[in-house]
Write a protein that holds these residues in place. Structure first.
Motif, mmCIF file in Angstrom:
data_model
loop_
_atom_site.group_PDB
_atom_site.id
_atom_site.type_symbol
_atom_site.label_atom_id
_atom_site.label_comp_id
_atom_site.label_asym_id
_atom_site.label_seq_id
_atom_site.Cartn_x
_atom_site.Cartn_y
_atom_site.Cartn_z
ATOM 1 N N THR A 1 0.838 -1.136 -0.037
ATOM 2 C CA THR A 1 -0.130 -0.060 0.182
ATOM 3 C C THR A 1 0.899 1.322 -0.046
ATOM 4 O O THR A 1 0.513 2.243 -0.667
ATOM 5 C CB THR A 1 -0.835 0.214 1.099
ATOM 6 N N LEU A 2 1.824 1.341 0.850
ATOM 7 C CA LEU A 2 2.792 2.485 0.942
ATOM 8 C C LEU A 2 3.568 2.513 -0.329
ATOM 9 O O LEU A 2 3.881 3.735 -0.788
ATOM 10 C CB LEU A 2 3.756 2.336 2.027
ATOM 11 N N SER A 3 3.996 1.465 -1.132
ATOM 12 C CA SER A 3 4.508 1.649 -2.503
ATOM 13 C C SER A 3 3.692 2.370 -3.480
ATOM 14 O O SER A 3 4.157 3.134 -4.379
ATOM 15 C CB SER A 3 5.128 0.213 -2.685
ATOM 16 N N ILE A 4 2.348 1.840 -3.205
ATOM 17 C CA ILE A 4 1.602 2.482 -4.356
ATOM 18 C C ILE A 4 1.190 3.995 -3.966
ATOM 19 O O ILE A 4 1.131 4.686 -4.837
ATOM 20 C CB ILE A 4 0.277 1.550 -4.374
ATOM 21 N N LEU A 5 1.149 4.266 -2.694
ATOM 22 C CA LEU A 5 1.070 5.693 -2.453
ATOM 23 C C LEU A 5 2.334 6.554 -2.445
ATOM 24 O O LEU A 5 2.045 7.825 -2.788
ATOM 25 C CB LEU A 5 0.460 5.918 -0.846
ATOM 26 N N CYS A 6 3.398 5.789 -2.362
ATOM 27 C CA CYS A 6 4.636 6.589 -2.562
ATOM 28 C C CYS A 6 4.749 6.913 -3.888
ATOM 29 O O CYS A 6 5.424 8.249 -4.295
ATOM 30 C CB CYS A 6 5.747 5.594 -2.360
ATOM 31 N N SER A 7 4.143 6.483 -4.979
ATOM 32 C CA SER A 7 4.314 6.966 -6.425
ATOM 33 C C SER A 7 3.581 8.469 -6.732
ATOM 34 O O SER A 7 3.712 9.091 -7.532
ATOM 35 C CB SER A 7 3.801 5.756 -7.376
ATOM 36 N N LYS A 8 2.473 8.337 -5.644
ATOM 37 C CA LYS A 8 1.847 9.948 -5.785
ATOM 38 C C LYS A 8 2.265 10.925 -4.916
ATOM 39 O O LYS A 8 1.921 12.043 -5.047
ATOM 40 C CB LYS A 8 0.292 9.386 -5.311
ATOM 41 N N ASP A 9 2.770 10.634 -3.595
ATOM 42 C CA ASP A 9 3.094 11.480 -2.681
ATOM 43 C C ASP A 9 4.391 11.291 -1.819
ATOM 44 O O ASP A 9 4.433 10.088 -1.389
ATOM 45 C CB ASP A 9 1.792 11.719 -1.750
ATOM 46 N N ILE A 10 5.197 12.077 -1.881
ATOM 47 C CA ILE A 10 6.485 11.665 -1.199
ATOM 48 C C ILE A 10 6.583 11.622 0.409
ATOM 49 O O ILE A 10 7.391 10.936 0.870
ATOM 50 C CB ILE A 10 7.531 12.906 -1.481
ATOM 51 N N ALA A 11 5.495 12.122 0.977
ATOM 52 C CA ALA A 11 5.206 11.729 2.344
ATOM 53 C C ALA A 11 5.028 10.390 2.656
ATOM 54 O O ALA A 11 5.713 9.800 3.613
ATOM 55 C CB ALA A 11 3.972 12.660 2.897
ATOM 56 N N TYR A 12 4.531 9.693 1.846
ATOM 57 C CA TYR A 12 4.382 8.395 2.039
ATOM 58 C C TYR A 12 5.435 7.483 1.941
ATOM 59 O O TYR A 12 5.802 6.240 2.283
ATOM 60 C CB TYR A 12 3.139 7.664 1.142
ATOM 61 N N CYS A 13 6.552 8.189 1.229
ATOM 62 C CA CYS A 13 7.901 7.464 0.909
ATOM 63 C C CYS A 13 8.588 7.529 2.143
ATOM 64 O O CYS A 13 9.402 6.530 2.493
ATOM 65 C CB CYS A 13 8.447 8.151 -0.068
#
Length: 165
Positions: A142-154
């Protein structure tokens, strides 16, 4: 006839003569003086106490209370231990129910492509049971999917990967 009925002030009420007495009161005899009080006051011991009996009763009472308190204390300790075990089992069951609910909810939200909501649910489940392998795998995905959209999730993904390994 009857007494005063409240229909105004009637003359027969305030002009009545008092009744004659049914008995004759005897005369009190003349005053006679009491003899003078001539006793002297001295300190005298009160009723003799049976010190042996009082001591025996005190000791048996204290021993009786000690025996009763000891048995009550033992029952309280047993009850307290059982109650704490029941509370621990209840909390574990509630945590398991909450974890399973959050994990299933997170999976359903992932199926519905609601990634942010799924991350929220999985993060709450992670707070309950951080060592679950399936949950950690779902969080990483889930975090890898969200990381592609927002750097805070990275940053959250990096922290999560550091905690796992």
């Amino acid at each position: 006839m009857g007494g005063y009925m409240g229909f105004g002030l009637q003359k027969w009420i305030y002009s009545r003569n008092p009744r004659k007495k049914l008995y004759v009161k005897e005369r009190i005899s003349s005053f006679t003086a009491l003899p003078k009080y001539s006793r002297t006051f001295t300190i005298k011991p009160s009723i003799k106490e049976n010190k042996i009996l009082v001591g025996f009763l005190t000791i048996t009472t204290v021993i009786g209370f000690a025996i009763i308190l000891n048995s009550c204390y033992k029952h309280f300790v047993v009850y307290s231990n059982e109650r704490s075990k029941q509370i621990a089992i209840y909390k574990t069951d509630k945590d398991n129910m909450a974890f399973n609910f959050l994990l299933n909810s997170g999976k359903n939200r992932l199926k519905q492509h609601r990634i942010v909501a799924a991350y929220s649910e999985l993060n709450l489940a992670y707070a309950i049971r951080p060592n679950d392998k399936e949950l950690n795998q779902l969080l990483i995905e889930t975090l890898s999917i969200l990381c592609s959209k927002d750097i805070a999730y990275c940053d959250a993904l990096d922290k999560h990967l550091q905690n796992d390994y």
